[in-house]
Design a protein around this motif. Structure first.
Motif, mmCIF file in Angstrom:
data_model
loop_
_atom_site.group_PDB
_atom_site.id
_atom_site.type_symbol
_atom_site.label_atom_id
_atom_site.label_comp_id
_atom_site.label_asym_id
_atom_site.label_seq_id
_atom_site.Cartn_x
_atom_site.Cartn_y
_atom_site.Cartn_z
ATOM 1 N N SER A 1 0.794 -1.041 -0.079
ATOM 2 C CA SER A 1 0.117 -0.038 0.073
ATOM 3 C C SER A 1 0.906 1.236 -0.028
ATOM 4 C CB SER A 1 -0.871 -0.042 0.994
ATOM 5 O OG SER A 1 -0.235 0.280 2.244
ATOM 6 N N LEU A 2 2.328 1.010 0.451
ATOM 7 C CA LEU A 2 2.804 2.253 0.235
ATOM 8 C C LEU A 2 3.698 2.668 -0.917
ATOM 9 C CD1 LEU A 2 5.121 1.729 3.716
ATOM 10 C CD2 LEU A 2 3.170 3.219 3.321
ATOM 11 N N GLY A 3 3.296 1.797 -2.062
ATOM 12 C CA GLY A 3 3.731 1.722 -3.317
ATOM 13 C C GLY A 3 4.735 0.999 -3.843
ATOM 14 N N PHE A 4 5.121 -0.162 -2.922
ATOM 15 C CA PHE A 4 6.140 -0.953 -3.289
ATOM 16 C C PHE A 4 5.586 -2.159 -4.276
ATOM 17 C CE2 PHE A 4 8.180 0.839 0.301
ATOM 18 C CZ PHE A 4 9.240 0.996 -0.055
ATOM 19 N N ASP A 5 6.358 -2.430 -5.010
ATOM 20 C CA ASP A 5 5.935 -3.516 -6.092
ATOM 21 C C ASP A 5 5.907 -5.076 -5.689
ATOM 22 O OD1 ASP A 5 5.646 -5.541 -8.229
ATOM 23 O OD2 ASP A 5 7.122 -4.850 -9.481
ATOM 24 N N LYS A 6 4.663 -5.587 -5.448
ATOM 25 C CA LYS A 6 4.537 -7.040 -5.045
ATOM 26 C C LYS A 6 5.950 -7.751 -5.213
ATOM 27 C CE LYS A 6 1.263 -10.780 -4.365
ATOM 28 N NZ LYS A 6 -0.028 -11.256 -4.657
ATOM 29 N N GLU A 7 6.242 -7.831 -6.433
ATOM 30 C CA GLU A 7 7.300 -8.705 -7.110
ATOM 31 C C GLU A 7 8.749 -8.283 -6.160
ATOM 32 O OE1 GLU A 7 6.926 -11.069 -8.864
ATOM 33 O OE2 GLU A 7 4.771 -10.523 -8.853
ATOM 34 N N ALA A 8 8.823 -7.156 -5.473
ATOM 35 C CA ALA A 8 10.051 -6.851 -4.913
ATOM 36 C C ALA A 8 10.100 -7.379 -3.564
ATOM 37 C CB ALA A 8 10.131 -5.173 -4.659
ATOM 38 N N LEU A 9 9.053 -8.069 -3.090
ATOM 39 C CA LEU A 9 8.864 -8.838 -1.616
ATOM 40 C C LEU A 9 9.416 -10.055 -2.043
ATOM 41 C CD1 LEU A 9 7.185 -5.976 -1.435
ATOM 42 C CD2 LEU A 9 5.996 -7.462 0.251
ATOM 43 N N SER A 10 10.239 -10.655 -1.051
ATOM 44 C CA SER A 10 10.773 -12.146 -1.184
ATOM 45 C C SER A 10 9.882 -12.917 -0.624
ATOM 46 C CB SER A 10 11.858 -12.338 -0.748
ATOM 47 O OG SER A 10 12.206 -12.004 0.900
ATOM 48 N N SER A 11 9.894 -14.183 -0.748
ATOM 49 C CA SER A 11 9.231 -15.401 0.062
ATOM 50 C C SER A 11 9.735 -15.293 1.382
ATOM 51 C CB SER A 11 9.140 -16.689 -0.767
ATOM 52 O OG SER A 11 10.682 -16.951 -0.628
ATOM 53 N N SER A 12 8.846 -15.831 2.370
ATOM 54 C CA SER A 12 9.196 -15.929 3.752
ATOM 55 C C SER A 12 9.884 -16.972 4.158
ATOM 56 C CB SER A 12 7.871 -15.616 4.387
ATOM 57 O OG SER A 12 7.028 -16.942 4.044
ATOM 58 N N GLN A 13 10.790 -16.833 5.192
ATOM 59 C CA GLN A 13 11.331 -18.057 5.729
ATOM 60 C C GLN A 13 11.053 -17.938 7.406
ATOM 61 O OE1 GLN A 13 15.672 -17.347 5.000
ATOM 62 N NE2 GLN A 13 15.421 -18.347 2.990
ATOM 63 N N ILE A 14 10.812 -19.248 7.825
ATOM 64 C CA ILE A 14 10.333 -19.340 9.045
ATOM 65 C C ILE A 14 11.216 -20.030 10.104
ATOM 66 C CG2 ILE A 14 8.530 -20.190 10.775
ATOM 67 C CD1 ILE A 14 6.483 -19.763 8.522
ATOM 68 N N SER A 15 11.685 -19.440 11.196
ATOM 69 C CA SER A 15 12.596 -20.221 12.186
ATOM 70 C C SER A 15 11.851 -20.324 13.550
ATOM 71 C CB SER A 15 13.951 -19.387 12.321
ATOM 72 O OG SER A 15 13.672 -18.330 13.083
ATOM 73 N N VAL A 16 12.191 -21.311 14.338
ATOM 74 C CA VAL A 16 11.722 -21.537 15.567
ATOM 75 C C VAL A 16 12.578 -21.639 16.859
ATOM 76 C CG1 VAL A 16 10.057 -22.992 17.045
ATOM 77 C CG2 VAL A 16 9.468 -22.719 14.649
ATOM 78 N N ASP A 17 12.794 -20.843 17.775
ATOM 79 C CA ASP A 17 13.696 -20.987 18.857
ATOM 80 C C ASP A 17 12.984 -21.500 19.912
ATOM 81 O OD1 ASP A 17 15.998 -20.183 17.239
ATOM 82 O OD2 ASP A 17 15.579 -18.127 17.564
ATOM 83 N N THR A 18 13.923 -22.398 20.795
ATOM 84 C CA THR A 18 13.228 -22.697 21.985
ATOM 85 C C THR A 18 13.914 -22.067 23.315
ATOM 86 O OG1 THR A 18 12.702 -24.898 21.239
ATOM 87 C CG2 THR A 18 12.704 -24.693 23.439
ATOM 88 N N ASN A 19 12.967 -21.419 24.040
ATOM 89 C CA ASN A 19 13.684 -20.454 25.128
ATOM 90 C C ASN A 19 13.417 -21.251 26.418
ATOM 91 O OD1 ASN A 19 14.543 -18.286 23.500
ATOM 92 N ND2 ASN A 19 12.231 -17.409 23.474
ATOM 93 N N TYR A 20 14.428 -21.439 27.200
ATOM 94 C CA TYR A 20 14.493 -22.074 28.505
ATOM 95 C C TYR A 20 14.249 -21.114 29.858
ATOM 96 C CZ TYR A 20 15.522 -26.139 25.544
ATOM 97 O OH TYR A 20 15.514 -27.023 24.768
ATOM 98 N N LYS A 21 13.611 -21.712 30.830
ATOM 99 C CA LYS A 21 13.745 -20.650 32.060
ATOM 100 C C LYS A 21 15.026 -20.775 32.568
ATOM 101 C CE LYS A 21 8.590 -21.507 33.127
ATOM 102 N NZ LYS A 21 7.817 -22.034 34.316
ATOM 103 N N ALA A 22 15.358 -19.240 33.118
ATOM 104 C CA ALA A 22 16.435 -19.344 33.725
ATOM 105 C C ALA A 22 16.583 -19.748 35.041
ATOM 106 C CB ALA A 22 16.904 -17.632 33.772
ATOM 107 N N LYS A 23 17.666 -20.148 35.604
ATOM 108 C CA LYS A 23 18.004 -20.798 36.945
ATOM 109 C C LYS A 23 17.532 -19.429 37.997
ATOM 110 C CE LYS A 23 21.028 -24.617 35.699
ATOM 111 N NZ LYS A 23 22.277 -25.079 35.861
ATOM 112 N N GLU A 24 17.199 -19.835 39.208
ATOM 113 C CA GLU A 24 16.801 -18.934 40.127
ATOM 114 C C GLU A 24 18.209 -18.409 40.645
ATOM 115 O OE1 GLU A 24 14.833 -20.905 43.401
ATOM 116 O OE2 GLU A 24 13.142 -21.077 42.378
ATOM 117 N N THR A 25 19.277 -18.886 40.291
ATOM 118 C CA THR A 25 20.544 -18.309 40.806
ATOM 119 C C THR A 25 21.190 -17.071 39.788
ATOM 120 O OG1 THR A 25 21.816 -20.050 39.705
ATOM 121 C CG2 THR A 25 21.373 -20.366 41.835
ATOM 122 N N GLY A 26 20.396 -17.262 38.572
ATOM 123 C CA GLY A 26 20.578 -15.998 37.589
ATOM 124 C C GLY A 26 21.610 -16.461 36.704
ATOM 125 N N TYR A 27 22.389 -17.629 36.921
ATOM 126 C CA TYR A 27 23.493 -18.441 35.928
ATOM 127 C C TYR A 27 22.891 -19.661 35.427
ATOM 128 C CZ TYR A 27 26.256 -15.300 39.084
ATOM 129 O OH TYR A 27 26.782 -14.426 39.837
#
Length: 257
Positions: free
Chosen positions: A95-121
């Protein structure tokens, strides 16, 4: 008696040896005469300077990198929600005026985040959430539209509760390599002007002028944001700004005649 002695001395001297002796004698006379008139110098007079040339250019290529993200313990829901958000972002960019063909296809990544230890380390083995990201890029020649678009997209995302994990740009100048030779020529000319200025300003020097180049060494090219004079031993190559300055340097030794 004297003539007889001369004949004895030169009896075993060949014509070639006589010729060589004559050449040595003649050379000695010439060099002695030259030194007496101070026409031959035993050292080189040289002026060493650094020449500089610059050129302001405008980037003609832009890469706009965008990614949206979602965090939750439901990986499947993350992908579903992130697809909705990404499509909203894509539609807004178009809608800002960019050509649709200028946009690449998407790539998806998934990261797993773990809870931190109570000690902070360190972290525990307990999963806190899954962070899903979807990336795509926009390649365009309209660099100023990209610059305006990043600010508009940031505001749009905040208003629509879309998490932008990336909204970055890279601006480059495609004719950079073709600018090098002309800039080096200008830098050589600047070096000559500086050398002449040094010689003319030096007291006690008479009838001295800058002659041929004895040696020249190319410096590292610097590409900085306009009005910035940052220097790096390895060369700068700015990609954050649209308007840039290319700087070339040469170290030149001139013969002082």
């Amino acid at each position: 008696m004297f003539k007889k002695r001369i004949k004895i001395v030169f009896k075993d001297v060949t014509p070639n040896l006589l010729f060589i002796g004559a050449i040595v004698l003649l050379s000695t006379v010439i060099w002695s005469n030259a030194f007496s008139k101070k026409e031959i110098k035993t050292y080189k007079n040289a002026v060493s300077v650094i020449g500089v040339s610059t050129k302001d250019v405008v980037s003609d290529k832009a890469v706009w990198r965008i990614s949206v993200s979602k965090k939750s313990l439901d990986r499947a829901k993350n992908i579903k929600d992130i697809t909705v958000d990404e499509n909203k972002v894509r539609d807004y960019i178009i809608s800002l005026g960019f050509d649709k063909e200028a946009l690449s296809s998407s790539q998806i990544s998934v990261d797993t985040n773990y809870k931190a230890k109570e000690t902070g380390y360190g972290d525990t083995t307990i999963v806190e959430n899954y962070e899903t990201k979807s990336y795509f890029t926009i390649n365009t020649d309209d660099v100023y539209k990209v610059s305006e678009g990043t600010n508009k997209l940031r505001q749009y995302s905040e208003e629509n509760n879309i998490i932008l994990s990336s909204n970055s740009t890279e601006y480059t100048y495609s004719k950079y390599e073709s600018e090098k030779i002309p800039l080096l020529k200008l830098a050589i000319g600047d070096a000559q002007d500086r050398a002449n200025a040094l010689v003319n300003a030096t007291s006690g020097v008479s009838k001295t002028s800058i002659g041929k180049i004895l040696s020249a060494r190319q410096g590292v090219f610097q590409v900085n944001s306009k009005n910035t004079e940052s220097v790096s031993d390895y060369g700068n190559f700015d990609t954050s700004s649209i308007e840039k300055t290319i700087r070339a340097t040469v170290s030149v030794d001139f013969n002082a005649e």
